[in-house]
Write a protein that holds these residues in place. Structure first.
Motif, short mmCIF file in Angstrom:
data_model
loop_
_atom_site.label_atom_id
_atom_site.label_comp_id
_atom_site.label_asym_id
_atom_site.label_seq_id
_atom_site.Cartn_x
_atom_site.Cartn_y
_atom_site.Cartn_z
N MET A 1 0.83 -1.20 0.00
CA MET A 1 0.00 0.00 0.00
C MET A 1 0.88 1.26 0.00
O MET A 1 1.87 1.34 0.73
CB MET A 1 -0.90 0.01 1.24
CG MET A 1 -1.99 -1.06 1.21
SD MET A 1 -3.28 -0.65 0.03
CE MET A 1 -4.47 -1.94 0.41
N THR A 2 0.49 2.23 -0.82
CA THR A 2 1.22 3.49 -0.92
C THR A 2 0.58 4.52 -0.01
O THR A 2 -0.63 4.76 -0.08
CB THR A 2 1.21 4.00 -2.37
OG1 THR A 2 1.77 3.00 -3.22
CG2 THR A 2 2.01 5.28 -2.50
N LYS A 3 1.38 5.14 0.87
CA LYS A 3 0.89 6.18 1.76
C LYS A 3 0.63 7.46 0.96
O LYS A 3 1.44 7.84 0.10
CB LYS A 3 1.89 6.46 2.86
CG LYS A 3 2.22 5.26 3.74
CD LYS A 3 1.06 4.90 4.66
CE LYS A 3 1.46 3.77 5.63
NZ LYS A 3 0.35 3.42 6.54
N PHE A 4 -0.49 8.14 1.25
CA PHE A 4 -0.83 9.34 0.50
C PHE A 4 -1.55 10.32 1.42
O PHE A 4 -2.39 9.92 2.24
CB PHE A 4 -1.73 8.97 -0.68
CG PHE A 4 -1.84 10.05 -1.71
CD1 PHE A 4 -0.89 10.18 -2.71
CD2 PHE A 4 -2.90 10.95 -1.69
CE1 PHE A 4 -0.99 11.17 -3.66
CE2 PHE A 4 -3.01 11.95 -2.64
CZ PHE A 4 -2.04 12.06 -3.64
N GLN A 5 -1.21 11.60 1.29
CA GLN A 5 -1.81 12.63 2.12
C GLN A 5 -3.13 13.11 1.53
O GLN A 5 -3.20 13.52 0.37
CB GLN A 5 -0.85 13.83 2.25
CG GLN A 5 0.38 13.56 3.10
CD GLN A 5 0.03 13.32 4.57
OE1 GLN A 5 -0.87 13.97 5.12
NE2 GLN A 5 0.73 12.39 5.20
N MET A 6 -4.19 13.04 2.34
CA MET A 6 -5.49 13.56 1.92
C MET A 6 -5.65 14.96 2.47
O MET A 6 -5.25 15.25 3.61
CB MET A 6 -6.61 12.64 2.43
CG MET A 6 -8.00 13.07 1.98
SD MET A 6 -9.26 11.80 2.35
CE MET A 6 -9.12 11.70 4.14
N VAL A 7 -6.23 15.86 1.66
CA VAL A 7 -6.38 17.26 2.07
C VAL A 7 -7.85 17.64 2.17
O VAL A 7 -8.73 16.90 1.71
CB VAL A 7 -5.66 18.20 1.08
CG1 VAL A 7 -4.17 17.89 1.03
CG2 VAL A 7 -6.27 18.10 -0.31
N ASP A 8 -8.10 18.81 2.75
CA ASP A 8 -9.46 19.35 2.75
C ASP A 8 -9.56 20.41 1.65
O ASP A 8 -8.60 20.63 0.89
CB ASP A 8 -9.84 19.92 4.12
CG ASP A 8 -8.90 21.05 4.56
OD1 ASP A 8 -8.13 21.55 3.71
OD2 ASP A 8 -8.95 21.44 5.73
#
Length: 208
Positions: free
Chosen positions: A1-8
């Motif tokens: 699994m690739t870590k990814f930053q979610m934004v608002d």
């Protein structure tokens, strides 16, 4: 699994999510991407072109001059293709250019372009996106805050958010699609791919 930053919608990081490797981290196959894009563009062709053959142009019923004795090349009709105003050889006629590519090829192409967006840092995942009213300037400001490039493709889980669609309608380089209408050509055409969290979950559900 690739870590990814979610934004608002303000562009602030709100959570770290995991992207499925079998969708967002596959070996990119440029050839199948080419095949699918070619298929999409062919299916969009109207196929309404039409030219007249020598049988369809008007006139030319009489032999322009006698067969022998004039010193000129023999001619049977002034509407032969070599004459000005004559018919067209192998004239184009209305036809359908539509064809289909195998499902496995289409799925591999989609995974390839999604992987490319991750690798080129052109993917943005937003936790949720809701507008109180259709407002183009507000929508444009949110895109800028999220770090979207000039040409952006915004993908939602469905087509129910009318405010979002109306807000993006006047932006020349922005397009809104649902997961159901997402395609390889549009992903490649736009520099930034913006997915809502719901759209991402639905995309994973479809392509897993």
């Amino acid at each position: 699994m690739t870590k990814f930053q979610m934004v608002d919608i303000e562009g602030k990081s709100v959570d770290t999510i995991e992207l499925a490797d079998d969708i967002f981290n596959v070996e990119i196959n440029e050839h199948v991407v080419y095949l699918v894009v070619k298929n999409i563009l062919a299916n969009r062709r109207q196929g309404t072109q039409s030219a007249k053959t020598r049988a369809e142009v008007r006139g030319g019923g009489r032999k322009p001059w006698r067969q022998k004795g004039t010193g000129r090349a023999r001619q049977g009709s002034i509407r032969s293709p070599q004459w000005r105003g004559g018919g067209i050889v192998f004239a184009a006629k209305p036809r359908s250019y539509r064809y289909t590519t195998p499902k496995k090829v289409r799925r591999l192409a989609m995974k390839s372009v999604l992987t490319a967006k991750v690798q080129e840092e052109e993917l943005i995942v937003v936790d949720k996106f809701a507008l109180d009213a259709p407002k183009t300037s507000v929508f444009a400001n949110h895109l800028k805050a999220m770090g979207a490039k000039k040409k952006a493709l915004f993908v939602t889980a469905d087509e129910s958010d009318k405010n979002l669609v109306l807000s993006a309608r006047n932006l020349e380089n922005v397009k809104v699609l649902s997961v159901g209408t997402l395609n390889v050509y549009d992903i490649l055409k736009y520099d930034s791919l913006i997915l809502t969290k719901d759209a991402l979950d639905k995309l994973v559900e479809v392509y897993n």
